[in-house]
Write an enzyme that holds these catalytic residues in place. Sequence first.
Site, PDB file in Angstrom:
ATOM      1  N   ASP A 134       6.833 -11.117  19.376  1.00 42.92           N
ATOM      2  CA  ASP A 134       6.968  -9.774  19.076  1.00 42.92           C
ATOM      3  C   ASP A 134       5.853  -9.576  18.220  1.00 42.92           C
ATOM      4  O   ASP A 134       5.149 -10.496  17.222  1.00 42.92           O
ATOM      5  CB  ASP A 134       8.221  -9.733  17.882  1.00 42.92           C
ATOM      6  CG  ASP A 134       8.837  -8.542  17.814  1.00 42.92           C
ATOM      7  OD1 ASP A 134       7.974  -7.453  18.083  1.00 42.92           O
ATOM      8  OD2 ASP A 134       9.878  -8.496  17.718  1.00 42.92           O
ATOM      9  N   HIS A 148       0.014  -2.439  18.038  1.00 47.94           N
ATOM     10  CA  HIS A 148       1.269  -2.850  17.286  1.00 47.94           C
ATOM     11  C   HIS A 148       1.695  -4.009  17.822  1.00 47.94           C
ATOM     12  O   HIS A 148       2.502  -4.812  17.190  1.00 47.94           O
ATOM     13  CB  HIS A 148       2.086  -1.758  17.229  1.00 47.94           C
ATOM     14  CG  HIS A 148       1.728  -0.731  16.104  1.00 47.94           C
ATOM     15  ND1 HIS A 148       2.281  -0.479  14.995  1.00 47.94           N
ATOM     16  CD2 HIS A 148       0.830   0.233  16.304  1.00 47.94           C
ATOM     17  CE1 HIS A 148       1.920   0.315  14.336  1.00 47.94           C
ATOM     18  NE2 HIS A 148       0.943   1.028  15.283  1.00 47.94           N
TER      19      HIS A 148
HETATM   20  C1  G6P Z   1       7.207  -0.926  20.067  1.00 43.61           C
HETATM   21  C2  G6P Z   1       5.983  -0.164  20.396  1.00 43.61           C
HETATM   22  C3  G6P Z   1       6.053   1.033  19.939  1.00 43.61           C
HETATM   23  C4  G6P Z   1       7.368   1.973  20.760  1.00 43.61           C
HETATM   24  C5  G6P Z   1       8.353   1.236  20.364  1.00 43.61           C
HETATM   25  C6  G6P Z   1       9.458   1.875  20.882  1.00 43.61           C
HETATM   26  O1  G6P Z   1       7.456  -1.073  18.826  1.00 43.61           O
HETATM   27  O2  G6P Z   1       5.038  -1.092  19.764  1.00 43.61           O
HETATM   28  O3  G6P Z   1       4.820   1.650  20.363  1.00 43.61           O
HETATM   29  O4  G6P Z   1       7.131   3.156  20.304  1.00 43.61           O
HETATM   30  O5  G6P Z   1       8.204  -0.317  20.812  1.00 43.61           O
HETATM   31  O6  G6P Z   1       9.694   1.855  22.267  1.00 43.61           O
HETATM   32  P1  G6P Z   1       9.604   3.433  23.151  1.00 43.61           P
HETATM   33  O7  G6P Z   1       9.099   2.929  24.458  1.00 43.61           O
HETATM   34  O8  G6P Z   1      11.056   3.832  22.932  1.00 43.61           O
HETATM   35  O9  G6P Z   1       8.602   3.918  22.326  1.00 43.61           O
END
Ligand code: G6P
Length: 485
Positions: free
Chosen positions: A374, A162
């Site tokens: 991003d 992602h």
């Molecule tokens: C990004 C990453 C995701 C992640 C999100 C939130 O979008 O690509 O994998 O879940 O951030 O971050 P966190 O550390 O709270 O999962």
Amino acid sequence: MRQSSLVVVANRLPLDDNAAPDGACEWRRSPGGLASALHAILQSTPATWVGWGGGTGDAPDMPDIGRLRIRPIALSQAELAGYYEGFANSTLWPLYHDAVEQPVFDRGWWETYRAVNRRFAEAAAAVAEPRAAVWVQDYHLQLVPAMLRELRPDLLIGFFLHVPFPPPELFMQLPRRVELLRGMLGADLVGFQRPQAAHNVAQLATKLLGAAATDDQIVLPTPGGDRVVRTGAFPVSIDVAEMSALAARPDVMNHARQLRTDLGQPKRVLLSVDRLDYTKGIEHRLTAYSELLRDGRVKVRDTVMVQVAVPSRERVESYQTLRDRIEGEVGRINGEYGRVGEPAIHYLNQSFDRADLAALYQTADVMVVTPLRDGMNLVAKEFVAARADGTGALVLSEFAGAAAEFENAFLVNPHDVDGLKATLLEAMDARPGDLANRMGSMRDHLNRHDIVRWARDYLATLDHSGRIVELIPRPRTPSVPVPLV
Ligand code: G6P
């Protein structure tokens, strides 16, 4: 143990364990784009989602969501520190985002990262039917594809990143670069947000693994003979129908009007919604805005800026220092330019539920999405989905994946503070007809590329037989009027 023909493996589950005010445990939707995006498609799919529930200690019992089974993975305090906060979010995250913050290379984290990846791989192997498809998500689990292939050679294995995949010269800094590359290339299909990422991986596979690689296929030499890994770009999206329906709800529209009143009925509202993360360019944006105030190009009485900074990864030091810096700067700007009852910036360090976000998106005249780097940025897409009446301007960083799809946004290089100031002014002063044209073309694109289309495109490429893609419901056609709830 019950098994599924489609298994999704992601660090986060779609639900987070959240303490209710009375101390009881309640589940709430997880923060972040990945969990929201996948949640939207999987709730009506007979699949299993393997992921971490958000806490430490024993894995909690978690309810199924519709037809989706949940298989929580336990993490100890030490694992959380070494795997999630350490290797994933202090080494890979900054390195994959252009090293806008210095990546930390701590030799102690690697073993924990590998051990936790093995736990996820074993859990996925246990819940996958014979010849099932297992779809592994994101940089936290980059070793899982190869581990799964070893455990279950019968599976079809997909991996989707992602976040951006960095240029080779940055990836080469990683002490464990060969293992990380091999781990990801254990998949049959590796998907990225942008074609450039596939190009970067092809170069690295040639250099580090002796592969014969093009931008859509890597032929890997293995002891058992050559193995082909396909690669490609599949830009992720959002549940467009959900956000459009929310934004059209009468209570949400009332809330949006109320917000505008609460903000003092300014001529213009600028809005930013980000996880509080150094990749999001919040400081550059504050600099640009404060200079516009200083230069008298923006007046506090006419214009209001709302910055939502959703708390994120709060135990990681770089996030704590970022928060201090941002809050210091917001305080300085408000101290210098605010008036009694009229702050220059409304700063909210909180999470918002989906309906409240939809109301904020409706309130904004200019949505300012200016990350330094991003993978995609789903906030930009949510804003566009929420603006059915064609009003509103989107100022968007060239360095967000979404810029490749929204060419009609006000695109900007967020490192160029003068350019950012000029673009903010251009967006604030744009004619309604221009805005409607821009918004119309962005909405057309978005309506044709929603999250269901993303998942179906990916899974149809992973499994040519069509068996797996049929598990995902077909896209809801945007021409069908969305019912008001
Ligand atoms: C990004 C990453 C995701 C992640 C999100 C939130 O979008 O690509 O994998 O879940 O951030 O971050 P966190 O550390 O709270 O999962």
